[in-house]
Design a protein around this motif. Sequence first.
Motif, mmCIF file in Angstrom:
data_model
loop_
_atom_site.group_PDB
_atom_site.id
_atom_site.type_symbol
_atom_site.label_atom_id
_atom_site.label_comp_id
_atom_site.label_asym_id
_atom_site.label_seq_id
_atom_site.Cartn_x
_atom_site.Cartn_y
_atom_site.Cartn_z
ATOM 1 N N UNK A 74 76.901 78.351 -17.572
ATOM 2 C CA UNK A 74 77.152 77.187 -18.433
ATOM 3 C C UNK A 74 77.273 77.615 -19.885
ATOM 4 N N UNK A 75 76.345 78.471 -20.317
ATOM 5 C CA UNK A 75 76.372 78.947 -21.698
ATOM 6 C C UNK A 75 77.646 79.750 -21.950
ATOM 7 N N UNK A 76 78.019 80.581 -20.995
ATOM 8 C CA UNK A 76 79.220 81.408 -21.169
ATOM 9 C C UNK A 76 80.459 80.536 -21.372
ATOM 10 N N UNK A 77 80.588 79.470 -20.563
ATOM 11 C CA UNK A 77 81.749 78.584 -20.692
ATOM 12 C C UNK A 77 81.823 77.958 -22.083
ATOM 13 N N UNK A 78 80.682 77.539 -22.578
ATOM 14 C CA UNK A 78 80.687 76.876 -23.880
ATOM 15 C C UNK A 78 80.866 77.877 -25.017
ATOM 16 N N UNK A 79 80.409 79.103 -24.829
ATOM 17 C CA UNK A 79 80.682 80.138 -25.826
ATOM 18 C C UNK A 79 82.184 80.396 -25.915
ATOM 19 N N UNK A 80 82.852 80.434 -24.755
ATOM 20 C CA UNK A 80 84.310 80.604 -24.749
ATOM 21 C C UNK A 80 84.986 79.465 -25.511
ATOM 22 N N UNK A 81 84.511 78.227 -25.292
ATOM 23 C CA UNK A 81 85.079 77.077 -26.002
ATOM 24 C C UNK A 81 84.851 77.200 -27.509
ATOM 25 N N UNK A 101 76.981 87.803 -29.165
ATOM 26 C CA UNK A 101 77.847 86.793 -29.781
ATOM 27 C C UNK A 101 77.232 86.399 -31.117
ATOM 28 N N UNK A 102 78.074 86.253 -32.134
ATOM 29 C CA UNK A 102 77.591 85.908 -33.464
ATOM 30 C C UNK A 102 78.351 84.692 -33.967
ATOM 31 N N UNK A 103 77.660 83.849 -34.742
ATOM 32 C CA UNK A 103 78.299 82.674 -35.322
ATOM 33 C C UNK A 103 79.264 83.103 -36.423
ATOM 34 N N UNK A 107 72.588 87.372 -36.850
ATOM 35 C CA UNK A 107 72.837 88.556 -36.034
ATOM 36 C C UNK A 107 73.386 88.156 -34.668
ATOM 37 N N UNK A 108 74.056 89.093 -33.985
ATOM 38 C CA UNK A 108 74.547 88.772 -32.632
ATOM 39 C C UNK A 108 73.406 88.469 -31.671
ATOM 40 N N UNK A 109 73.682 87.599 -30.726
ATOM 41 C CA UNK A 109 72.702 87.195 -29.715
ATOM 42 C C UNK A 109 73.348 87.401 -28.350
ATOM 43 N N UNK A 110 72.632 88.013 -27.432
ATOM 44 C CA UNK A 110 73.166 88.227 -26.085
ATOM 45 C C UNK A 110 73.131 86.911 -25.298
ATOM 46 N N UNK A 111 74.108 86.752 -24.412
ATOM 47 C CA UNK A 111 74.240 85.506 -23.651
ATOM 48 C C UNK A 111 73.000 85.226 -22.808
ATOM 49 N N UNK A 167 71.849 76.530 -31.252
ATOM 50 C CA UNK A 167 70.891 77.548 -30.824
ATOM 51 C C UNK A 167 71.346 78.939 -31.232
ATOM 52 N N UNK A 168 72.633 79.208 -31.101
ATOM 53 C CA UNK A 168 73.167 80.519 -31.486
ATOM 54 C C UNK A 168 72.928 80.771 -32.974
ATOM 55 N N UNK A 169 73.157 79.753 -33.787
ATOM 56 C CA UNK A 169 72.946 79.910 -35.231
ATOM 57 C C UNK A 169 71.476 80.146 -35.556
ATOM 58 N N UNK A 170 70.592 79.379 -34.931
ATOM 59 C CA UNK A 170 69.171 79.487 -35.275
ATOM 60 C C UNK A 170 68.547 80.768 -34.730
ATOM 61 N N UNK A 171 68.891 81.151 -33.504
ATOM 62 C CA UNK A 171 68.340 82.388 -32.936
ATOM 63 C C UNK A 171 68.870 83.593 -33.704
ATOM 64 N N UNK A 172 70.168 83.578 -34.038
ATOM 65 C CA UNK A 172 70.729 84.692 -34.783
ATOM 66 C C UNK A 172 70.180 84.803 -36.186
ATOM 67 N N UNK A 173 69.820 83.660 -36.785
ATOM 68 C CA UNK A 173 69.302 83.664 -38.154
ATOM 69 C C UNK A 173 67.805 83.917 -38.220
#
Length: 312
Positions: free
Chosen positions: A250-257, A271-273, A233-237, A209-215
């Motif tokens: 939940x999203x924050x934990x997985x972003x940290x991982x 956050x950006x890929x 582009x960066x995407x806010x959590x 999702x981060x890749x597709x929303x940012x792209x």
Amino acid sequence: MSAYPAAPPPGDAPSPLQAQLQFWAIARASLDYVRDTIEITRGPGELLDALIITAALDANMAPVKRAPELQQAYGGAQVSAPDDLRRPVSVNAVAQSLNLPFETVRRRALKLAQAGLCVIGPQGMVVPNSLTTSAADVAAQRGRYERAGRFYKTLKALGVAPPPAASDGAPAQPMIKAANWALSEYVLRACADLIGLTGNIISSRVLLELALVGARPLPTETLVAQSGTQLGRPVRATALAASLKLPRETVRRHVVALEGLGFCRRETDGVVVAVPDAMKPRLVELARANQGNLQRLLGSLARAGAVIDWEG
């Protein structure tokens, strides 16, 4: 400006740049399609449950998919294969097909059985006819079919040649269930590859999702040009959590991982890929394998009458 580059004119060999753009545009369109299909299948439920049911059903239907007469009888929109034709599959086989831990799948499968969404017997799991003929599942089948039609048109615009028409012709009516069998195989393979990258199903879904929303706002040319540093582009959590329909924590934990794996980094505006150098060859390999998977998918869809339906 279109997100995808135009294919070269028919008969013209693409330049190296055109070939590179086409290669990554096909990968991008494929990920977009996989994400949408996951969400159609998930519906209001949980992602992991939807994937387990899909993987089990895919294995259950193997005897039907292998027999042409059974495909004709049960591949259409109206009739679903009876339970005695569905081959049970072990929980371990489902876990292996999804690249997931056995214990995770076992716990979830037991809960799904308690909810009446599958049956677990001595031979393994079966997704029953009562589920695949429910109004919700029939609507999901139609939704996946229609989304695949849009995906097909995107691929065709990118220069992916549709398979030649079968000599004996396609069915008079598109075989919606048979098309869904082929779509499930393709999406399950993509999901297993994504899970293999991060080792966690939710982390993989967050990364996708981060890749597709940012792209989303950027053409493929821009994404290819910036691939050495970031992707999109960066995407806010908060925006990412809303898009995923998951709690922000939940999203924050997985972003940290994902940060720990080198797949993303934090910037002032989100956050950006990021693509780790060590992972780039593997991503190229997965994108190449995807093109072969697409050809198999399109061949199956042509035999189910879907390609003629979408062309018409």
